[in-house]
Enzyme design. Structure first.
Site, PDB file in Angstrom:
ATOM      1  CE1 TYR A  62      -4.122   5.318   1.403  1.00 38.36           C
ATOM      2  CE2 TYR A  62      -1.820   4.732   1.587  1.00 38.36           C
ATOM      3  CZ  TYR A  62      -2.797   5.582   1.128  1.00 38.36           C
ATOM      4  OH  TYR A  62      -2.452   6.688   0.391  1.00 38.36           O
ATOM      5  N   PRO A 117       1.003   7.967 -10.565  1.00 38.17           N
ATOM      6  CG  PRO A 117       3.144   7.105 -10.277  1.00 38.17           C
ATOM      7  CD  PRO A 117       1.839   7.282  -9.565  1.00 38.17           C
TER       8      PRO A 117
END
Length: 300
Positions: free
Chosen positions: A53, A211
């Site tokens: 990341y 999500p």
């Protein structure tokens, strides 16, 4: 906030905070530390990382502010992922992006994450993606060494399909505790490929990345997103909820597989909104209204 039991000695917060975009938040060290503390105070105690990341920089930024914060570390659960080798300026000799699940690489990346995060152990280590070149015996060897050394307490996978997860589980001694996959009212893949059914059957709790479908559910650019948003707005009006993201989170949370949404926000207000979604209710029919809208056709 309620917790989710992944193993006898492992609990995650019902909402997880993802660190993928940590560098984009442009927080000072003190701002980031305050943000972490506020997140924990709101009930979000689980933090999701990966070695790659931020071009391999996010874990070190997080670890810098966590140094000498042992009391805070005791309140949180740290997850990291490994296995992807990026083509990046940090590794100029690599010609292509590829996956490496040799025992030596898994161990070295787990140890690198520990160093960067300024911690003695990871609560969970995940394999980041399934690979077309995958030797489960090598993975089992790495897991055994990391577990016996106390460097990693539990293991799981990310983006695996049922057979891929099941195959790995036959080789490793530790039960796999989660599969981190893309789930949202826009991304229905794992409802349709029986992945969620498989996870329920094995009592493995899924974590859901993206999500909100990368914003597609709230600001759609596709017909599918537009259909889903219309249904979300309808349900929100019926239950008297003005914040659409709360409806989306509740749609995930109420699923019997116990889906754990991973937030990608650097704003404490959005974290508190997600936490508040635990208190709203929708009916089974309303859940299906959203599902069917995204599916684009009636159920058989």
């Amino acid at each position: 906030m309620q917790k989710i039991q992944l193993a006898t000695d492992l609990e995650f917060s019902r909402i997880v905070l993802g660190m993928w975009r940590l560098l984009d938040w442009e927080k000072t060290d003190q701002e980031l530390l305050s943000f972490i503390k506020e997140s924990i105070e709101s009930g979000v105690t689980t933090f999701d990382h990966a070695d790659i990341y931020g071009n391999h920089e996010c874990e070190a930024v997080f670890g810098k502010v966590m140094k000498n914060q042992s009391a805070l570390r005791d309140q949180m659960q740290l997850v990291s992922k490994c296995g992807i080798k990026l083509t990046t300026d940090k590794f100029p000799d690599r010609e292509v992006k590829y996956y490496d699940y040799s025992a030596s690489y898994i161990i070295s990346q787990a140890e690198e994450s520990l160093k960067n995060l300024e911690t003695d152990y990871l609560d969970v280590l995940l394999l980041h993606r399934p690979s077309p070149f995958f030797n489960p015996e090598e993975v089992a060897k790495a897991f055994d060494r990391l577990k016996s050394s106390g460097k990693v307490n539990h293991f799981g996978v990310s983006n695996f399909l049922p057979l891929q997860l099941e195959s790995l589980q036959t080789y490793v001694n530790e039960p796999l505790v989660t599969n981190q996959i893309e789930i949202s009212p826009y991304s229905l893949e794992h409802f349709e490929n029986q992945n969620l059914d498989y996870l329920i059957s094995k009592k493995i709790v899924p974590m859901a990345w993206s999500p909100l479908a990368g914003g597609e559910l709230l600001h759609p650019k596709t017909d599918k997103g537009t259909r889903a948003l219309k249904a979300i707005k309808k349900v929100a009006q019926e239950i008297g909820e003005s914040q659409l993201d709360k409806v989306i989170y509740q749609w995930l949370l109420m699923h019997p597989s116990q889906i754990i949404p991973i937030l990608g926000t650097g704003k404490i207000e959005r974290i508190k909104t997600a936490v508040a979604s635990l208190d709203i209710k929708m009916s089974l029919e309303q859940w299906f209204q959203i599902y069917i809208a995204a599916l684009g056709k009636e159920l058989p």
